[in-house]
Design a protein around this motif. Structure first.
Motif, mmCIF file in Angstrom:
data_model
loop_
_atom_site.group_PDB
_atom_site.id
_atom_site.type_symbol
_atom_site.label_atom_id
_atom_site.label_comp_id
_atom_site.label_asym_id
_atom_site.label_seq_id
_atom_site.Cartn_x
_atom_site.Cartn_y
_atom_site.Cartn_z
ATOM 1 N N VAL A 188 10.550 11.190 -2.458
ATOM 2 C CA VAL A 188 10.441 10.627 -1.109
ATOM 3 C C VAL A 188 11.027 11.603 -0.089
ATOM 4 C CG1 VAL A 188 11.301 8.824 0.428
ATOM 5 C CG2 VAL A 188 10.415 8.227 -1.809
ATOM 6 N N LEU A 189 12.202 12.147 -0.410
ATOM 7 C CA LEU A 189 12.852 13.059 0.534
ATOM 8 C C LEU A 189 12.052 14.343 0.722
ATOM 9 C CD1 LEU A 189 16.557 12.632 -0.571
ATOM 10 C CD2 LEU A 189 15.454 11.708 1.472
ATOM 11 N N ILE A 190 11.615 14.945 -0.358
ATOM 12 C CA ILE A 190 10.865 16.193 -0.274
ATOM 13 C C ILE A 190 9.482 15.949 0.309
ATOM 14 C CG2 ILE A 190 9.788 18.022 -1.644
ATOM 15 C CD1 ILE A 190 12.241 17.773 -3.541
ATOM 16 N N GLY A 191 8.837 14.860 -0.124
ATOM 17 C CA GLY A 191 7.517 14.527 0.411
ATOM 18 C C GLY A 191 7.569 14.206 1.883
ATOM 19 N N GLY A 192 8.655 13.560 2.340
ATOM 20 C CA GLY A 192 8.811 13.244 3.749
ATOM 21 C C GLY A 192 8.952 14.476 4.607
ATOM 22 N N ARG A 193 9.632 15.493 4.107
ATOM 23 C CA ARG A 193 9.799 16.751 4.846
ATOM 24 C C ARG A 193 8.464 17.487 4.982
ATOM 25 N NH1 ARG A 193 15.036 19.149 1.929
ATOM 26 N NH2 ARG A 193 16.410 17.423 2.401
ATOM 27 N N ARG A 194 7.707 17.483 3.913
ATOM 28 C CA ARG A 194 6.416 18.191 3.945
ATOM 29 C C ARG A 194 5.408 17.499 4.854
ATOM 30 N NH1 ARG A 194 5.884 19.705 -2.419
ATOM 31 N NH2 ARG A 194 7.511 21.279 -2.400
ATOM 32 N N ALA A 195 5.498 16.172 4.925
ATOM 33 C CA ALA A 195 4.555 15.430 5.776
ATOM 34 C C ALA A 195 4.882 15.576 7.254
ATOM 35 C CB ALA A 195 4.570 13.947 5.389
ATOM 36 N N ALA A 196 6.170 15.876 7.543
ATOM 37 C CA ALA A 196 6.606 15.983 8.946
ATOM 38 C C ALA A 196 6.187 17.269 9.588
ATOM 39 C CB ALA A 196 8.124 15.848 9.025
ATOM 40 N N PHE A 250 6.702 4.118 0.097
ATOM 41 C CA PHE A 250 6.730 4.802 1.392
ATOM 42 C C PHE A 250 5.418 5.502 1.713
ATOM 43 C CE2 PHE A 250 11.121 4.430 0.019
ATOM 44 C CZ PHE A 250 11.651 3.784 1.119
ATOM 45 N N ARG A 251 4.652 5.821 0.709
ATOM 46 C CA ARG A 251 3.371 6.498 0.893
ATOM 47 C C ARG A 251 2.209 5.525 1.162
ATOM 48 N NH1 ARG A 251 4.007 11.811 1.220
ATOM 49 N NH2 ARG A 251 4.071 13.069 -0.643
ATOM 50 N N ALA A 252 2.354 4.287 0.690
ATOM 51 C CA ALA A 252 1.269 3.307 0.783
ATOM 52 C C ALA A 252 1.231 2.676 2.173
ATOM 53 C CB ALA A 252 1.461 2.221 -0.265
ATOM 54 N N SER A 253 0.098 2.100 2.488
ATOM 55 C CA SER A 253 -0.012 1.344 3.740
ATOM 56 C C SER A 253 0.901 0.129 3.639
ATOM 57 C CB SER A 253 -1.457 0.910 3.967
ATOM 58 O OG SER A 253 -1.820 -0.073 3.017
ATOM 59 N N PRO A 254 1.333 -0.425 4.757
ATOM 60 C CA PRO A 254 2.232 -1.582 4.699
ATOM 61 C C PRO A 254 1.676 -2.746 3.875
ATOM 62 C CG PRO A 254 2.195 -0.697 6.920
ATOM 63 C CD PRO A 254 1.140 0.047 6.142
ATOM 64 N N ALA A 255 0.379 -3.020 3.978
ATOM 65 C CA ALA A 255 -0.201 -4.136 3.223
ATOM 66 C C ALA A 255 -0.156 -3.875 1.721
ATOM 67 C CB ALA A 255 -1.636 -4.387 3.674
ATOM 68 N N VAL A 256 -0.488 -2.662 1.315
ATOM 69 C CA VAL A 256 -0.474 -2.309 -0.109
ATOM 70 C C VAL A 256 0.964 -2.292 -0.636
ATOM 71 C CG1 VAL A 256 -0.958 -0.464 -1.769
ATOM 72 C CG2 VAL A 256 -2.638 -1.037 0.000
ATOM 73 N N ALA A 257 1.885 -1.741 0.140
ATOM 74 C CA ALA A 257 3.288 -1.690 -0.277
ATOM 75 C C ALA A 257 3.854 -3.089 -0.467
ATOM 76 C CB ALA A 257 4.103 -0.921 0.755
ATOM 77 N N GLU A 258 3.481 -3.992 0.414
ATOM 78 C CA GLU A 258 3.954 -5.370 0.297
ATOM 79 C C GLU A 258 3.401 -6.042 -0.950
ATOM 80 O OE1 GLU A 258 4.106 -9.458 2.962
ATOM 81 O OE2 GLU A 258 2.833 -7.801 3.587
ATOM 82 N N GLU A 274 2.247 -4.583 -3.811
ATOM 83 C CA GLU A 274 2.621 -3.960 -5.082
ATOM 84 C C GLU A 274 4.103 -4.088 -5.423
ATOM 85 O OE1 GLU A 274 1.169 0.045 -5.114
ATOM 86 O OE2 GLU A 274 -0.896 -0.618 -5.375
ATOM 87 N N ARG A 275 4.938 -4.314 -4.449
ATOM 88 C CA ARG A 275 6.372 -4.496 -4.663
ATOM 89 C C ARG A 275 7.036 -3.325 -5.389
ATOM 90 N NH1 ARG A 275 6.524 -8.697 -1.613
ATOM 91 N NH2 ARG A 275 5.775 -10.702 -2.315
ATOM 92 N N THR A 276 6.588 -2.107 -5.132
ATOM 93 C CA THR A 276 7.135 -0.955 -5.840
ATOM 94 C C THR A 276 8.578 -0.652 -5.462
ATOM 95 O OG1 THR A 276 6.091 0.482 -4.206
ATOM 96 C CG2 THR A 276 4.931 0.171 -6.288
ATOM 97 N N LEU A 277 8.981 -0.946 -4.233
ATOM 98 C CA LEU A 277 10.367 -0.708 -3.839
ATOM 99 C C LEU A 277 11.302 -1.614 -4.632
ATOM 100 C CD1 LEU A 277 12.341 0.815 -2.051
ATOM 101 C CD2 LEU A 277 12.026 -0.953 -0.316
ATOM 102 N N VAL A 278 10.935 -2.870 -4.798
ATOM 103 C CA VAL A 278 11.744 -3.811 -5.572
ATOM 104 C C VAL A 278 11.864 -3.333 -7.015
ATOM 105 C CG1 VAL A 278 11.821 -6.157 -6.513
ATOM 106 C CG2 VAL A 278 11.230 -5.797 -4.126
ATOM 107 N N LEU A 279 10.755 -2.906 -7.587
ATOM 108 C CA LEU A 279 10.785 -2.429 -8.971
ATOM 109 C C LEU A 279 11.674 -1.200 -9.110
ATOM 110 C CD1 LEU A 279 7.024 -2.896 -9.902
ATOM 111 C CD2 LEU A 279 8.966 -4.304 -10.615
ATOM 112 N N CYS A 280 11.607 -0.297 -8.138
ATOM 113 C CA CYS A 280 12.438 0.908 -8.172
ATOM 114 C C CYS A 280 13.921 0.536 -8.083
ATOM 115 C CB CYS A 280 12.048 1.836 -7.029
ATOM 116 S SG CYS A 280 12.988 3.358 -6.989
#
Length: 132
Positions: free
Chosen positions: A124-132, A7-15, A17-23
């Motif tokens: 993700v939840l806490i980081g998302g609140r702080r970024a907003a 969620f923190r990475a750019s869309p290209a990097v996230a795609e 690295e596949r970190t969501l799949v690994l998680c």
């Protein structure tokens, strides 16, 4: 697993690295390890032996790091030697007694995977609140 990186990475990097799949895979494996269904438990002795081999290989790599540290006169080689000794000892125990160590190892692994997935979700939840 570091699912928060997705969620923190750019869309290209996230795609790439596949970190969501690994998680998600880690979370699923963790639940399966703790739940202990009969089919999963039946495969654990084989997985335990493979896990022991992987730890043994990692221990040998740490021996190499230790020797490189000694030869190059680097500080901190003692920690890598301790880690190597522990890895090799654990691997020997696992490989010599894979059936008696299976339940304890995989419960610990399952709990670890679940805790890491929950920590990632909270990040993700806490980081998302702080970024907003």
């Amino acid at each position: 697993m570091n699912g928060w990186r997705y969620f923190r990475a750019s869309p290209a990097v996230a795609e790439r690295e596949r970190t969501l799949v690994l998680c998600l895979m880690g979370l699923t494996l963790g639940v399966l390890c703790v739940a202990g269904t009969k089919q999963v438990i039946a495969a654990f002795p084989v997985l335990t032996a493979l896990y022991g081999v992987a730890i043994l290989i990692g221990g040998f790599c740490k021996v190499q790091l230790t020797m490189d540290g000694i030869r190059n006169e680097r500080k901190g080689w003692g920690w890598s030697s301790l880690s190597a000794a522990l890895s090799i000892a654990l691997a020997v125990v696992i490989l010599c007694r894979p059936f008696s160590t299976t339940v304890a190892i995989w419960r610990f692994t399952g709990i670890t995977l679940i805790v890491e997935a929950v920590a990632d979700a909270l990040t993700v939840l806490i980081g998302g609140r702080r970024a907003a």
